[in-house]
Design a protein around this motif. Sequence first.
Motif, PDB file in Angstrom:
ATOM      1  N   ARG B 361      33.903  49.621   6.462  1.00  0.00           N
ATOM      2  CA  ARG B 361      34.838  49.275   5.897  1.00  0.00           C
ATOM      3  C   ARG B 361      35.111  49.557   4.465  1.00  0.00           C
ATOM      4  O   ARG B 361      35.432  50.902   3.880  1.00  0.00           O
ATOM      5  CB  ARG B 361      36.217  48.748   6.383  1.00  0.00           C
ATOM      6  N   ASN B 362      34.445  48.472   3.916  1.00  0.00           N
ATOM      7  CA  ASN B 362      34.268  49.338   2.191  1.00  0.00           C
ATOM      8  C   ASN B 362      33.166  50.406   2.349  1.00  0.00           C
ATOM      9  O   ASN B 362      33.540  51.409   0.978  1.00  0.00           O
ATOM     10  CB  ASN B 362      32.366  48.250   1.813  1.00  0.00           C
ATOM     11  N   VAL B 364      33.459  53.205   3.531  1.00  0.00           N
ATOM     12  CA  VAL B 364      35.069  54.050   4.196  1.00  0.00           C
ATOM     13  C   VAL B 364      35.023  53.891   2.218  1.00  0.00           C
ATOM     14  O   VAL B 364      36.047  55.587   2.337  1.00  0.00           O
ATOM     15  CB  VAL B 364      35.928  54.050   4.903  1.00  0.00           C
ATOM     16  N   ALA B 365      36.003  52.998   2.078  1.00  0.00           N
ATOM     17  CA  ALA B 365      37.387  53.390   1.573  1.00  0.00           C
ATOM     18  C   ALA B 365      36.435  53.307  -0.137  1.00  0.00           C
ATOM     19  O   ALA B 365      37.236  54.011  -1.002  1.00  0.00           O
ATOM     20  CB  ALA B 365      37.407  51.594   0.959  1.00  0.00           C
ATOM     21  N   GLU B 366      35.357  52.999  -0.500  1.00  0.00           N
ATOM     22  CA  GLU B 366      34.048  53.504  -1.682  1.00  0.00           C
ATOM     23  C   GLU B 366      33.891  55.098  -1.659  1.00  0.00           C
ATOM     24  O   GLU B 366      34.048  55.958  -2.597  1.00  0.00           O
ATOM     25  CB  GLU B 366      33.583  52.236  -2.181  1.00  0.00           C
ATOM     26  N   VAL B 368      34.327  57.255   0.808  1.00  0.00           N
ATOM     27  CA  VAL B 368      35.461  58.668   1.120  1.00  0.00           C
ATOM     28  C   VAL B 368      36.566  58.410   0.553  1.00  0.00           C
ATOM     29  O   VAL B 368      37.276  59.912  -0.248  1.00  0.00           O
ATOM     30  CB  VAL B 368      35.474  58.224   3.062  1.00  0.00           C
ATOM     31  N   LEU B 369      37.249  57.119   0.301  1.00  0.00           N
ATOM     32  CA  LEU B 369      38.366  57.205  -0.326  1.00  0.00           C
ATOM     33  C   LEU B 369      38.734  56.848  -1.525  1.00  0.00           C
ATOM     34  O   LEU B 369      39.585  56.889  -2.903  1.00  0.00           O
ATOM     35  CB  LEU B 369      39.364  56.228   0.379  1.00  0.00           C
ATOM     36  N   GLY B 370      37.197  56.490  -2.264  1.00  0.00           N
ATOM     37  CA  GLY B 370      37.122  56.369  -3.958  1.00  0.00           C
ATOM     38  C   GLY B 370      37.959  55.618  -4.340  1.00  0.00           C
ATOM     39  O   GLY B 370      38.189  55.325  -5.753  1.00  0.00           O
ATOM     40  N   LEU B 371      38.166  54.205  -3.432  1.00  0.00           N
ATOM     41  CA  LEU B 371      38.901  52.865  -4.477  1.00  0.00           C
ATOM     42  C   LEU B 371      37.239  52.210  -5.033  1.00  0.00           C
ATOM     43  O   LEU B 371      36.250  52.791  -4.579  1.00  0.00           O
ATOM     44  CB  LEU B 371      38.554  52.090  -3.120  1.00  0.00           C
ATOM     45  N   PRO B 372      37.429  51.927  -5.620  1.00  0.00           N
ATOM     46  CA  PRO B 372      36.694  50.144  -6.651  1.00  0.00           C
ATOM     47  C   PRO B 372      35.710  49.908  -5.583  1.00  0.00           C
ATOM     48  O   PRO B 372      36.504  49.184  -4.924  1.00  0.00           O
ATOM     49  CB  PRO B 372      37.563  50.458  -8.011  1.00  0.00           C
ATOM     50  N   SER B 373      35.114  49.412  -6.767  1.00  0.00           N
ATOM     51  CA  SER B 373      34.108  48.285  -5.380  1.00  0.00           C
ATOM     52  C   SER B 373      34.764  46.567  -6.106  1.00  0.00           C
ATOM     53  O   SER B 373      35.146  47.285  -7.400  1.00  0.00           O
ATOM     54  CB  SER B 373      32.395  48.450  -5.461  1.00  0.00           C
ATOM     55  N   GLU B 374      34.521  46.257  -5.419  1.00  0.00           N
ATOM     56  CA  GLU B 374      34.466  44.753  -5.809  1.00  0.00           C
ATOM     57  C   GLU B 374      33.938  44.555  -6.859  1.00  0.00           C
ATOM     58  O   GLU B 374      33.351  44.429  -7.282  1.00  0.00           O
ATOM     59  CB  GLU B 374      33.981  43.439  -5.016  1.00  0.00           C
ATOM     60  N   PRO B 375      34.226  43.364  -7.627  1.00  0.00           N
ATOM     61  CA  PRO B 375      33.492  43.123  -9.080  1.00  0.00           C
ATOM     62  C   PRO B 375      32.449  42.395  -8.764  1.00  0.00           C
ATOM     63  O   PRO B 375      32.466  41.447  -7.504  1.00  0.00           O
ATOM     64  CB  PRO B 375      34.396  41.940  -9.507  1.00  0.00           C
TER      65      PRO B 375
END
Lengths: 357, 388
Positions: B361-362, B364-366, B368-375
């Motif tokens: 899921r991380n 896909v989120a990062e 594919v969807l281009g969401l930022p990673s956790e710090p």
Amino acid sequence: MTLLYTEVEEELRASVRDLLADRCAPDAVLKRAESAAPYDLELWKTLAHQIGVAGLLVPEEYGGAGATAREAAVVLEELGRAVAPVPFLTSAVLATKALLVAGEEDLLQELAAGDVTAALVVPLAASPYRPLPETVAVGADGTLSGEVRAVAGAEIADVLLVPVGSALYRVAAEHARVEVVPSLDLTRPIATVGFDGAPGKVIGHFERERVLSFGAGLLASEQLGVGQWCLDTTLAYIKERHQFARPVGSFQAIKHRMADLWLDVVRARAAARNAADLLAAGSEDAGLAAAVAASWCSEVALHVAEEGVQLHGGIGMTWEHPVHLYLKRAKASEIALGTPGAHREAVAALADLPGPV
Amino acid sequence: MTGDDVASLAREFLASHDPGDRQAFLRARFDAGLAWVHFPEGLGGLGAPRELQQVVERELAGTPQLDTGVQGIGLGMAAPTILAFGTEEQKKRFLRPLWTGEEIWCQLFSEPGAGSDLATLATRAVRDGDEWVVDGQKVWTSGAHHARWAILVARTDVDVPKHRGLTYFVCDMHAPGVEVRPLRQITGEAEFNEVFLTGVRLGDDLRLGEVGDGWRVAQMTLMNERVAIGGAPVRRGGGMVGLVTETWRSRPELRTHDLHQRLLRLWVESEVTRLAGQRLREQLSAGQPGPEGSGMKLSFASLNQALSGLDVELRGEEGLEYDDWSFRRSDSVDFFGRGAGYRYLRAKGNSIEGGTSEILRNIVAERVLGLPSEPRVDKDVPWKDLPR
């Protein structure tokens, strides 16, 4: 068969999308929904005349484009993505399909030209798999009397197509009483349609399951468009919105939900394409494909819209932000043309998964 | 080189070699460059485009074949890594017996303390002259009991951040200090092993790539692992859902309304997942690789778990039974030959192996969807200072 989009389909999509970007932005849709004329008939005329969407499903010999469910599905994706207040589903899909099945020709030509709009007078909640409520009767003099609730697209239709038993009647709109009621879906309101001895003409057979299942299978593509907009818009928002000095989209609790929503939409696209393709081919598996797509895409569109409201936080709860238009469309569409549960019951019959004895 | 060239080479080869002697035939096939045509000449290939391999396979159908199960790690992961990072001597030494199956390979990556966070692994390799001394524990090693060699990632520098202190080795599984123990799973059997490495001495000529470059080398191995996870075509109503519906149809007395509703939901989800896989394969063959692939494993894991759970529940009294708890080794996952209880338990691994569903899921989120990673709190901290 292919589950991808053809070049022609992509071109059609691009021209519809360009027009809607220009003429059907979310704030304009909201403003119109608050007005006395929720449908955008100017936009509908442009769509019909310039792009030819009104006659998409009408054969070329009747002046239509002779296209198939595949192309209609692409248009529906774009209309869903914009929650565009135009009568494509009600006139160019449902009424047109009813006329095609009934073997009518004259009205089809008028619909294809885009000058006349029709509506099928059934409750939008009608299921393909259950008999319609018999609320309209034919008198001894051949006129129609009765009332049908929750009809979509009737108030802007010139011609009403009224199923009575297995017959399909044609009634001119001026002979009917059409009362729009306050509707959950602001961009596709419903109306009560009444007849008091209205003159009608039989134009052929009404095949409920065939017409409504076709409509449900294509509605899945509109639902896909609704879901895709909600996913894209929510994604853009959570990248921008900062709390605790971070974009909220960097929190794993949010990212995992987005990944799941994306996966649901990916599968909705495959299901909707499959239904459109098999409906276009007139395949014997089309009914099953439509039921699968209808049940899946209904729930996915609604789920993405609901998550969209939640992930927008406070702004998602305001009248000003357009996400509520999509939530309302998604919730109303869940009920339209068979609930997800009704379609799963159909799957039980079509895929040989019988219930308890 | 064209398909016709390759086909005639394969035909000539077949005319002059006896498929009756398996080992000799496979060795000769490797030497003729017909093992993997996209590899260089002299290393089992012809330097030809990869897609011409299918021409060879067609011509040599019916001759001795590789055991892609037990040779899977060698062929799919070790070979491309050795080809990309190995010295000429290493390529000459390892690739031929790897391909013919005379030497089996396994993978020593995961550790009890390093699963999703592989780069934090703690197995140490300390230099001692021309040798390295390796100490540590690896886990989830399939085929370790068959293996002659392993691909191994170990920590050679504890004073730098975790990704930078790793080095990649070929580990001699026959060396003193290598101990392989079967790892019993919740299903009763052992598909995997634990491998204990105690004072294992490896020559520096078994190092693959530069000292400290192990993470980059390992990426090559892992990339090849992900390619393998794609999912084969299934027919409508086939696969795991087919096993449940078979019981459903033949045992009407087991049906309840609640089970019916859940079965229909899962049938629909299986069908839309199957269609998404079909669409993905279409995209790939049309040369438009989509991001959809990352999601397929997520779907299959949750579907397998839900369907196998429903299967056990549906069977009632029979669901209380279990086919075989005996502790024995097994080289494969047997969803179709074994009982519903086994399927239920084995499917629990589907959301853990090859990347947990949470990690996927991380991804896909990062990606594919281009969401930022956790710090990241561990990025610039020397490995030895990380909390463990």
